[in-house]
Design a protein around this motif. Structure first.
Motif, short mmCIF file in Angstrom:
data_model
loop_
_atom_site.label_atom_id
_atom_site.label_comp_id
_atom_site.label_asym_id
_atom_site.label_seq_id
_atom_site.Cartn_x
_atom_site.Cartn_y
_atom_site.Cartn_z
N ASP A 190 0.65 -1.05 0.12
CA ASP A 190 -0.15 0.09 -0.03
C ASP A 190 1.10 1.16 -0.01
OD1 ASP A 190 -2.28 -1.23 -0.11
OD2 ASP A 190 -3.00 -0.90 2.00
N GLN A 191 1.95 1.20 0.71
CA GLN A 191 2.85 2.15 0.54
C GLN A 191 3.43 2.65 -0.52
OE1 GLN A 191 3.45 4.60 3.32
NE2 GLN A 191 4.48 5.78 1.57
N ALA B 165 0.85 4.44 -2.54
CA ALA B 165 0.55 5.60 -2.23
C ALA B 165 1.84 6.55 -2.87
CB ALA B 165 0.64 6.10 -0.69
N VAL C 286 -0.83 11.16 1.59
CA VAL C 286 -1.65 10.82 2.68
C VAL C 286 -2.92 10.42 2.49
CG1 VAL C 286 -0.13 12.69 3.91
CG2 VAL C 286 -2.34 13.29 3.08
N LYS D 236 -3.93 7.14 4.21
CA LYS D 236 -3.73 7.22 5.64
C LYS D 236 -4.83 7.88 6.25
CE LYS D 236 1.32 6.78 5.61
NZ LYS D 236 2.74 7.59 5.85
N SER E 50 -7.92 5.53 6.58
CA SER E 50 -7.66 4.98 7.63
C SER E 50 -7.85 5.51 8.86
CB SER E 50 -6.33 4.39 7.35
OG SER E 50 -6.23 3.43 6.43
N LEU E 51 -7.45 6.87 9.13
CA LEU E 51 -7.78 7.41 10.41
C LEU E 51 -9.17 8.14 10.54
CD1 LEU E 51 -5.67 8.66 12.72
CD2 LEU E 51 -5.66 10.78 11.11
#
Length: 469
Positions: free
Chosen positions: A62-63, A66, A410, A413, A416-417
Motif C-alpha cells: 500500500d505504501q 501511495a 496521505v 492514511k 484509515s484514520l
C-alpha cells in the motif's frame, strides 16, 4: 504541408470546407494530447491488480501504491517550474510534440519491467512529460483557436483527458497489469502522428520577432489573407508582442491587472485539488472498497470514467452557449453537495444505503465533467494575461501539483484514520468555497478575444464587473 496536399488533391469548390477541416485537425490534435494525463491518472486503477497477482515479479505494498500515485505531482513541480522558459525558447508546439514522444518507451518499460525500481523510474519519466504537456496545452490551444469556438475547442482537453481515464479504467477492469500498461502506446502513437500537422503558435513567432513565420502559421488556420493580416496586427498590438523573456514576465506580473487573474486562477486550482479532483479519480477503487459499496469496485470505477466522459462531451456543446461562469459555480456547488451528502450518510452509517456513495461520486464526476474540469482548463488559457501567460502557467501548475502531491501521499492514511465519510465532508467544503469566489471575482469570457480579456482585470473593468454581479 497539409494545405498544399489539400490544394493539389481537391477542387476549389470544396477547398474552403477542407480548410475548415485542417483547422479542426489542428485543434483536435492539440486537445487530444491531454489523453496522456487521463492515461497517467487512470493507471492507478490497475495497481490493485498488480497487488493481487501472486505471479508478479515483485511485491507491491500500500505504501508503494501511495508513493507511485503521489510522486507524479511532486516530480511534476520541477518541469512546471521550467515550462515557461522552455516554451519561450523552443516554441509551444515543438515542445509539446517533444515531450509526448518519449512516453511511448516509458510505458513499455513499465509494462515489462521485472524490477520495482524501474516501475518507479518509468512513472517518474511519465510524470515529467505529462506535467510539461499540461503546462503547454491550454495556452497553445487558446492561441490557435478563434474566439467563437474557443470554449468548445478547449473543452476538448477535458474530453480527451476523460477518454484517457475511461480507457485506463476499462483496461484495469478487463486485462492484467502488463496488457493495461502497454496498450497505452497505441493510443499515444496516434496523438504523435496528429501533432505533426499542427502549426506553431503565431503568438510565439511574433514574440520572437518572426512575423513572416507567424503569417505562415496563421495561413494554415485561417481562410483568407485579410483574416491573416488582421490577426497578425492584433497580436502585434498586444502588450506581449515585445516580451521574450521570463524576466520581462516577472516585471509584468507585478502589475495589478496581471497579478489579480493569476492569483484567482491559482486559488481555484488549489481548491479544486483539495476538493478531491485527483484523489477521487486515482483512488476510486480503494474508496469504493472502504466505503462499503457492494458492487465490484472496478465496475464502479468504469462507471465513473464513463460518466465523466459523457458530461465532458455535453460541456463542449454548452460551454459557448451557457457561459463559463454559470457552469463553474454551478458544478462546484453540486459537487460540494454530492460529496457532503455522501460523507454524512457514511458517517451516520445509515442502514441500506451502501449504494449512496456510488451515486454521489457519479454525480460528482458528472458535474466535474460538465463544468469544474473543462471550465478551469479554459480559464487557464483565457484569463491569464498574455504578457505573463508562460510564467503564470508555471506558477499555477507548481502550486496545484504540490497540493496534489500532499493529498495523494496521505490519502490512504486519511481514509484509515478518519474514514471515507469524514474525508468526503472535508472535500465537499473545499468545493463549496469556490462558489462565492467565482460569483464575486471571475468574469465571463465566452466569445471574448484574448486581447479584450487582457483588460478584464484592470481596476475600472473589475469594478464594473462587480457591480454587474
Amino acid at each position: 504541408m497539409l494545405q498544399k496536399v489539400i490544394a493539389i488533391l481537391l477542387p476549389n469548390t470544396v477547398l474552403e470546407v477542407v480548410e475548415d477541416l485542417a483547422e479542426v485537425v489542428s485543434v483536435v490534435a492539440v486537445a487530444s494530447t491531454s489523453v496522456l494525463y487521463g492515461l497517467m491518472t487512470g493507471w492507478a486503477a490497475v495497481l490493485p491488480r498488480l497487488q493481487d497477482d501472486s505471479s508478479a515479479p515483485f511485491n507491491l505494498t500500500d505504501q508503494d501504491v501511495a508513493t507511485l500515485v503521489s510522486m507524479t505531482s511532486f516530480i511534476g513541480v520541477v518541469p512546471s517550474l521550467f515550462s515557461g522558459v522552455l516554451v519561450e525558447c523552443l516554441g509551444p508546439r515543438r515542445l509539446l510534440l517533444g515531450v509526448i514522444t518519449p512516453v511511448l518507451g516509458l510505458w513499455l518499460m513499465m509494462a515489462f519491467t521485472p524490477y520495482k525500481s524501474l516501475l518507479y523510474v518509468g512513472r517518474a519519466g511519465v510524470a515529467v512529460c505529462t506535467y510539461l504537456e499540461e503546462a503547454i496545452l491550454n495556452p497553445l490551444l487558446a492561441e490557435l483557436s478563434p474566439a467563437s469556438i474557443r470554449g468548445m475547442a478547449m473543452t476538448g482537453v477535458s474530453i480527451s483527458s476523460s477518454v484517457g481515464t475511461l480507457v485506463a479504467y476499462l483496461l484495469a477492469h478487463l486485462t492484467d497489469f502488463t496488457t493495461a500498461t502497454a496498450s497505452r502506446v497505441a493510443i499515444l502513437f496516434v496523438v504523435v502522428v496528429l501533432m505533426c500537422f499542427v502549426p506553431e503558435s503565431p503568438y510565439w513567432f511574433v514574440r520572437r520577432g518572426r512575423v513572416e513565420e507567424a503569417r505562415s502559421s496563421l495561413r494554415r488556420l485561417l481562410h483568407s489573407e485579410p483574416a491573416v493580416e488582421k490577426e497578425v496586427s492584433a497580436i502585434r498590438a498586444s502588450p506581449s508582442s515585445t516580451q521574450t523573456s521570463i524576466a520581462d514576465q516577472f516585471v509584468a506580473l507585478r502589475r495589478g491587472q496581471n497579478a489579480r487573474p493569476v492569483l484567482l486562477v491559482l486559488i481555484l486550482y488549489v481548491l479544486r485539488e483539495l476538493g478531491g479532483r485527483n484523489a477521487i479519480l486515482q483512488y476510486s477503487v480503494y474508496i469504493f472498497r472502504r466505503g462499503g459499496v457492494s458492487m465490484n469496485p472496478f465496475t464502479c470505477t468504469v462507471l465513473l470514467g464513463t460518466t465523466k466522459l459523457l458530461f465532458s462531451i455535453v460541456s463542449a456543446y454548452t460551454m459557448d452557449r451557457a457561459g463559463r461562469r454559470p457552469l463553474l459555480y454551478g458544478s462546484a456547488g453540486v459537487c460540494g453537495l454530492a460529496l457532503g451528502l455522501a460523507g454524512i450518510f457514511l458517517q451516520l452509517e445509515v442502514h441500506g444505503t451502501s449504494w449512496f456513495p456510488l451515486m454521489a461520486l457519479l454525480l460528482y464526476v458528472a458535474c466535474y465533467g460538465l463544468g469544474l474540469g473543462p471550465v478551469m482548463g479554459v480559464y487557464l488559457g483565457e484569463l491569464l494575461p498574455t504578457p505573463v501567460r508562460s510564467l503564470a502557467v508555471s506558477i499555477i501548475t507548481v502550486s496545484y501539483t504540490l497540493a496534489m502531491f500532499a493529498i495523494n501521499f496521505v490519502f490512504l492514511k486519511i481514509l484509515s484514520l478518519i474514514g471515507v465519510g469524514a474525508t468526503l465532508i472535508i472535500m465537499a467544503a473545499m468545493n463549496l468555497i469556490m462558489v462565492p469566489l467565482v460569483l464575486k471575482f471571475i468574469p465571463e469570457s465566452a466569445g471574448i478575444t484574448l486581447q479584450e480579456l487582457e483588460l478584464s482585470f484592470t481596476s475600472t473593468k473589475r469594478n464594473r464587473d462587480t457591480e454587474d454581479i
